[in-house]
Design an enzyme around this catalytic site. Structure first.
Site, short mmCIF file in Angstrom:
data_model
loop_
_atom_site.label_atom_id
_atom_site.label_comp_id
_atom_site.label_asym_id
_atom_site.label_seq_id
_atom_site.Cartn_x
_atom_site.Cartn_y
_atom_site.Cartn_z
N ARG A 104 58.38 8.88 38.75
CA ARG A 104 58.60 10.23 38.21
C ARG A 104 59.84 10.14 37.33
O ARG A 104 60.94 9.89 37.84
CB ARG A 104 58.79 11.25 39.33
CG ARG A 104 59.32 12.57 38.83
CD ARG A 104 59.26 13.68 39.86
NE ARG A 104 57.89 14.13 40.05
CZ ARG A 104 57.56 15.27 40.65
NH1 ARG A 104 58.49 16.07 41.14
NH2 ARG A 104 56.30 15.63 40.76
N HIS A 131 51.44 15.28 33.92
CA HIS A 131 51.49 15.24 35.39
C HIS A 131 50.06 15.05 35.91
O HIS A 131 49.46 15.94 36.51
CB HIS A 131 52.08 16.56 35.90
CG HIS A 131 52.47 16.55 37.35
ND1 HIS A 131 52.43 15.41 38.12
CD2 HIS A 131 52.92 17.55 38.17
CE1 HIS A 131 52.84 15.71 39.35
NE2 HIS A 131 53.13 16.99 39.39
N ASP A 219 52.63 27.80 35.41
CA ASP A 219 53.68 26.91 35.92
C ASP A 219 55.01 27.54 35.52
O ASP A 219 55.04 28.49 34.73
CB ASP A 219 53.49 25.52 35.28
CG ASP A 219 54.45 24.45 35.84
OD1 ASP A 219 55.07 24.70 36.89
OD2 ASP A 219 54.56 23.37 35.21
N1 NVA Z 1 56.41 21.57 34.82
C1 NVA Z 1 57.11 21.34 36.06
C2 NVA Z 1 56.17 20.80 37.10
C3 NVA Z 1 56.81 20.57 38.43
C4 NVA Z 1 55.87 19.97 39.44
C5 NVA Z 1 58.27 20.38 35.82
O1 NVA Z 1 58.10 19.41 35.07
O2 NVA Z 1 59.34 20.62 36.37
N1 CP Z 2 53.74 19.93 42.16
C1 CP Z 2 54.65 18.93 42.32
O1 CP Z 2 54.60 17.88 41.68
O2 CP Z 2 55.57 19.18 43.29
P1 CP Z 2 56.88 18.32 43.59
O3 CP Z 2 57.81 18.48 42.42
O4 CP Z 2 57.41 18.95 44.84
O5 CP Z 2 56.52 16.88 43.80
#
Ligand code: NVA
Ligand code: CP
Length: 300
Positions: A104, A131, A219
């Protein structure tokens, strides 16, 4: 032999994606029945997190344990990655000791560069652009509730972010229509809009995008790394909250999804997030089952 990576949904064919979703549904049933299934005995998944996570970390770690293997949590703060060891060197070394690596990262290019130098499968656990693991869970949730998504009308309301762009890939791959409503300046990347044009329509008005939708998704307005833009974004996204008036424009049996974490009263009202049409808890749990199907496909 070159390892098989999962950097975006496009690393799977439509048939493979449908099969993976069915396998995820099957693995969920097996777990509910208490069936032990350990296809990854003694295998290790390395997990590199440059950003916070609840669902992604726990689902991968629990999934590896269920499968008889284990997972290592690696933070750049405590490894040489955070001290500037070149990515290519890190990828060679780490991939010589583990059987799969999930990352990540802030920059999408970190994951793709890592994959280029890795001897084992690399999984994208979220970047600034995509994602894809979340989409596996969202699609599993849709298939469980409603069957195939081909020909359905999905509506994305909010930022043209990593989740939105993953939905664009999914729309083209599984042949559903995606209406996206974003404020000006927060649209998805133009090349992706061009390459998915057959399945994606862009709107400025969430009310127009929501009409006749079978599924509404949103989101957060400020993703991880954009915290300093929060206030500007709150202004820009005014009118983009998914509330009961937006849901009323969708089909009467429409579902609501959100990858979580959510901000009640911001991008979605509490009434919708916690309401009858929301399937967010199944969606979150399905991260576990869908990624187990992915781990099985890539690492077995
Ligand atoms: N768009 C959000 C998704 C989190 C799971 C982010 O990148 O923070
Ligand atoms: N939806 C998601 O990826 O959650 P986290 O950021 O908690 O891993």
């Amino acid at each position: 032999m070159k390892p098989r990576h999962f950097i975006t949904l496009n690393d799977l064919s439509a048939d493979e994606l449908r099969a993976l979703i069915q396998r995820a549904i099957e693995l969920k049933k097996m777990r509910a029945a208490g069936q032990i299934h350990q296809p990854l005995k003694n295998k290790v998944l390395g997990m590199i997190f440059e950003k916070s996570s609840t669902r992604t970390r726990i689902s991968f770690e629990a999934g590896m344990t269920h499968f008889g293997g284990s997972a290592l949590f690696l933070s750049p703060r405590d490894t040489q990655l955070g001290r500037g060891e070149p990515l290519a060197d890190s990828a060679r070394v780490i991939s010589s000791m583990v059987d799969g690596i999930m990352l990540r990262t802030n920059d999408h290019s970190t994951v793709s560069t890592f994959a280029k130098h890795s001897k084992v499968p690399v999984i994208n656990g979220l970047t600034d652009r995509f994602h894809p693991c979340q989409l596996l869970a969202d699609l599993q949730t849709w298939f469980e509730q409603r069957g195939d998504i081909k020909g359905k009308q999905v509506c994305w309301i909010g930022d043209g972010n990593n989740m939105c762009q993953s939905y664009m890939n999914a729309a083209k791959l599984l042949d559903f229509q995606l209406s996206i409503a974003c404020p000006t300046g927060y649209e998805p990347e133009q090349p992706l809009l061009d390459s998915t044009a057959s399945h994606v329509r862009l709107f400025n008005d969430p009310k127009l995008a929501a009409q006749g939708a079978d599924l509404i998704v949103t989101d957060v307005w400020a993703s991880m790394g954009q915290e300093q833009e929060q206030q500007d974004r709150e202004k820009a996204f005014e009118g983009f909250c998914v509330d009961a008036s937006i849901m009323a424009l969708a089909n009467s049996d429409a579902l609501f999804m959100h990858c979580l974490p959510a901000h009640r009263g911001e991008e979605v009202s509490a009434e919708v997030l916690d309401g009858q049409q929301s399937v967010i808890w199944d969606e979150a749990e399905n991260r576990l089952h869908a990624q187990k199907a992915l781990l099985e496909l890539l690492m077995k």
